[in-house]
Motif scaffolding. Structure first.
Motif, mmCIF file in Angstrom:
data_model
loop_
_atom_site.group_PDB
_atom_site.id
_atom_site.type_symbol
_atom_site.label_atom_id
_atom_site.label_comp_id
_atom_site.label_asym_id
_atom_site.label_seq_id
_atom_site.Cartn_x
_atom_site.Cartn_y
_atom_site.Cartn_z
ATOM 1 N N UNK A 82 61.518 -55.218 -35.843
ATOM 2 C CA UNK A 82 61.895 -53.895 -35.348
ATOM 3 C C UNK A 82 63.380 -53.800 -35.012
ATOM 4 N N UNK A 83 63.950 -54.838 -34.421
ATOM 5 C CA UNK A 83 65.375 -54.763 -34.073
ATOM 6 C C UNK A 83 66.238 -54.790 -35.334
ATOM 7 N N UNK B 128 63.629 -42.585 -22.329
ATOM 8 C CA UNK B 128 63.806 -43.958 -22.808
ATOM 9 C C UNK B 128 63.468 -44.093 -24.272
ATOM 10 N N UNK B 129 62.710 -43.146 -24.821
ATOM 11 C CA UNK B 129 62.274 -43.262 -26.208
ATOM 12 C C UNK B 129 63.151 -42.479 -27.158
ATOM 13 N N UNK B 130 64.123 -41.743 -26.638
ATOM 14 C CA UNK B 130 64.924 -40.876 -27.496
ATOM 15 C C UNK B 130 66.081 -41.662 -28.086
ATOM 16 N N UNK B 131 66.218 -41.562 -29.384
ATOM 17 C CA UNK B 131 67.274 -42.290 -30.103
ATOM 18 C C UNK B 131 68.067 -41.316 -30.944
ATOM 19 N N UNK C 199 61.945 -50.099 -31.223
ATOM 20 C CA UNK C 199 60.728 -49.637 -31.898
ATOM 21 C C UNK C 199 60.822 -48.138 -32.143
ATOM 22 N N UNK C 200 60.176 -47.702 -33.202
ATOM 23 C CA UNK C 200 60.290 -46.308 -33.623
ATOM 24 C C UNK C 200 58.928 -45.634 -33.546
ATOM 25 N N UNK C 201 58.903 -44.462 -32.948
ATOM 26 C CA UNK C 201 57.694 -43.645 -32.948
ATOM 27 C C UNK C 201 58.035 -42.289 -33.541
ATOM 28 N N UNK C 202 57.049 -41.673 -34.154
ATOM 29 C CA UNK C 202 57.281 -40.408 -34.838
ATOM 30 C C UNK C 202 57.804 -39.346 -33.874
ATOM 31 N N UNK C 203 57.182 -39.222 -32.720
ATOM 32 C CA UNK C 203 57.569 -38.176 -31.769
ATOM 33 C C UNK C 203 58.979 -38.409 -31.216
#
Length: 629
Positions: free
Chosen positions: A199-200, A305-308, A613-617
């Motif tokens: 993932x990294x 924390x999940x926003x990239x 890590x990547x999530x769709x949302x």
């Protein structure tokens, strides 16, 4: 040698589309593989081409490159800016001038795409020499080192002297990107370039691709089945199914307001943050109840924390988690805190004390020794596991997370009795692994079964499914007659959702997801206490991934199993596991409940994994925020 000005890429006028594909049809003598494919791409545009295996994605890009295999033909029209000829049916001599110069490709597996007998520097230089974009061999070599530096390879001058096998997977993919960009192409095709990466490393390679095409104004056609990757890197998306484009539009529009049922099914199966009323992941078949997040609700639904932000590296967090209490380089804490979960009673001949953990690992060390490099040289020691400790309670869903080289596979082999520890104690279902002789491990292997990553590699292609599933019943101590075997196989096929007539077929007659179901049936036929799943869904399409994860979850509950789930995919582990240990360089750097690990990681390495890590949302939220800002 021709002058550089005569051989430089000709990219056409500013108003001319970079790529225009009209009515492209790819077929064999028996059937069409791609039907009526149309695409118009502007300069610098980033387009995602998504779909499952067999949808026609890779065959489409192969046709664009003029690399169709023998027996496969193409009709229609492909025009690239700056070239008057139609690429469909063009002589290979003319296509060779375009490939590697105006249009290049990054393949999925760099180790098979790179020449194993050439150092990587000369391989990068060869691209420029073949197309005469460098004035001399020395100039090409110097430019190759610059390109390797540009893709952020550490010590590029030394990396240029290395062979492909001496580099890591992520480094090899960076070399492939340097080769693809060597002649400043107008169009870059990427065919699943990050599927096999941690993932990294995946995050780093994606950011590098995005940065490179933005700097050069290169058009990007990105082929993948991972929708979160497309949401991260692409502005526009085309969805393929059965060789046809079923939907296209901007990434945010297609992913938040899908019009075609197949697109909705892919989105539902990709969204590991969404479950149905029964708590199960959505599949393509059950996607009717799935509601994609509306664009104006995306940012509200996803934690900060999940926003990239695409192209900026790791995700950002508003607040830092507390500093870790255990140094990454020191002895890892015993992960006793992870012993939770209901006690269950599973069929077993080994008696365990009430409340005793099913798996108990204490101070486990495994050190390998490399061969001598000279007659009198010393053997180099390679520490794979450095004194790790943890317990797993009966009925627990226990995740082991870490990147390649973290020690996950070594730990798995020792738990299964396939390797012996250098020191320490390992007890599985009452069986001591350390120091056990081969005949003493028969009971352990009945109590613990493994589902491997690649079902095609773990199933005997010459055996029928009936014999594959029944094979564990032939182990010493098992007394099951043939009639009983057939009955148990039929029961297991039904349990994993396969028809009864599957027993008489061979593995190659099934899809990847069906073969994984066969592997699960084989693992469960002898009623083990512990099921170890080693990256069981990493090679599967997203829709099949959801089906297999739902199946595993159901069977763990039905058969009262203790599940050890080994993976580098944090999204999958978060869905299926209730407790997690995070491994890095042979140590457990953090352990705890799944939510604690994901929501408030304490260790820097864990934070890096979670942020990468990547999530769709999360990726949709970042793209929507970038567009609105």
């Amino acid at each position: 040698m021709a002058r550089l000005s005569d051989t430089a890429p000709v990219h056409g006028g500013p108003d001319e589309p970079l790529l225009r594909v009209e009515s492209l049809t790819v077929s064999t003598q028996d059937r069409p593989l791609v039907s009526d494919f149309n695409l118009t791409m502007s300069r610098g545009e980033r387009i995602g081409l998504i779909g499952e295996s067999g949808s026609g994605k890779s065959m489409t890009t192969t046709a664009l490159m003029g690399l169709l295999p023998e027996g496969v033909t193409a009709t229609g029209s492909i025009k690239l800016a700056g070239h008057d000829l139609d690429l469909v049916g063009a002589p290979d001599q003319q296509l060779r001038r375009i490939r590697g110069n105006d249009m290049t490709m990054v393949f999925q597996e760099p180790l098979t795409a790179l020449n194993p007998l050439m150092k990587v520097g000369p391989q990068v230089a060869e691209i420029m020499l073949k197309h005469r974009t460098a004035s001399s061999r020395a100039a090409a070599s110097a430019k190759a080192v610059e390109l390797l530096a540009g893709v952020k390879l550490p010590d590029p001058a030394e990396a240029a002297k290395a062979y492909p096998h001496q580099l890591s997977g992520g480094q090899r993919q960076r070399v492939m990107l340097a080769m693809a960009l060597a002649n400043d192409p107008a169009l870059l095709l990427c065919d699943e370039p990050t599927t096999a990466l941690d993932v990294t490393v995946q995050r780093q390679v994606l950011d590098l691709i995005l940065e490179s095409v933005q700097q050069r104004g290169t058009g990007l056609l990105f082929i993948t089945h991972d929708l979160s990757v497309v949401a991260n890197i692409c502005d526009r998306v085309l969805v393929m199914n059965n060789g046809q484009v079923v939907e296209e539009g901007t990434t945010v529009d297609v992913f938040s307001r899908p019009q075609h049922p197949y697109t909705r099914g892919l989105l539902a199966a990709s969204d590991l943050d969404a479950t149905d009323a029964d708590g199960r992941l959505f599949t393509v078949a059950s996607a009717g109840g799935y509601t994609p997040p509306a664009p104006d609700h995306l940012v509200d639904e996803v934690p900060a924390a999940a926003v990239h932000t695409p192209g900026t590296g790791a995700k950002t967090t508003e607040t830092e988690a507390p500093a870790p209490t255990t140094p990454a380089t020191g002895p890892a804490e015993p992960a006793g805190a992870v012993v939770v979960g209901p006690e269950t009673t599973a069929p077993a001949t080994t008696t365990l004390d009430a409340g005793a953990p099913v798996i108990s690992v204490k101070d486990l060390v495994r050190t390998y020794q490399r061969q001598r490099t000279s007659l009198f040289g010393k053997r180099t020691e390679v520490p794979a596991l450095r004194g790790i400790s943890f317990d797993v309670a009966a009925g627990q869903r226990f995740g082991v997370v870490g990147e390649s080289g973290s020690g996950k596979s070594t730990l798995l082999r020792i738990l299964a009795g396939l390797d012996q520890p250098t020191s320490g104690s390992v007890r599985v279902a009452g069986n001591e692994v350390a120091g056990a002789k081969e005949h003493e491990l028969a009971e352990l292997r009945r109590q613990l079964q493994i589902v491997f990553q690649d079902p095609m590699g773990s199933l005997n292609p010459r055996m029928r499914v009936q014999d594959i599933i029944a094979e564990p019943l032939l182990a010493p101590g098992q007394k099951v007659d043939s009639a009983r075997q057939r009955k148990l196989v039929a029961e297991m096929l039904a349990a994993v959702g396969l028809p009864a007539d599957s027993a008489d077929r061979f593995p190659h007659q099934f899809s990847g997801g069906q073969r994984q179901r066969i592997s699960i049936a084989r693992a469960l036929i002898c009623q083990p206490r512990v099921l170890v799943a080693d990256e069981p869904v990493s090679a599967l399409d997203v829709s099949v991934r959801a089906q297999v994860l739902n199946l595993l979850s159901d069977l763990v509950d039905e058969y009262q199993l203790t599940l050890v789930f080994v993976s580098h995919d944090l999204g999958v582990v978060r869905y299926i596991c209730d407790n997690v240990v995070v491994m890095n360089r042979g140590q457990i750097v953090e352990s705890g409940s799944t939510e604690q690990i994901y929501e408030a990681p304490r260790h820097d390495y864990t934070r890096t994994l979670v942020n990468s890590s990547m999530s769709l949302r999360a990726e949709l939220a970042a793209r929507e925020a970038a567009l609105s800002g």
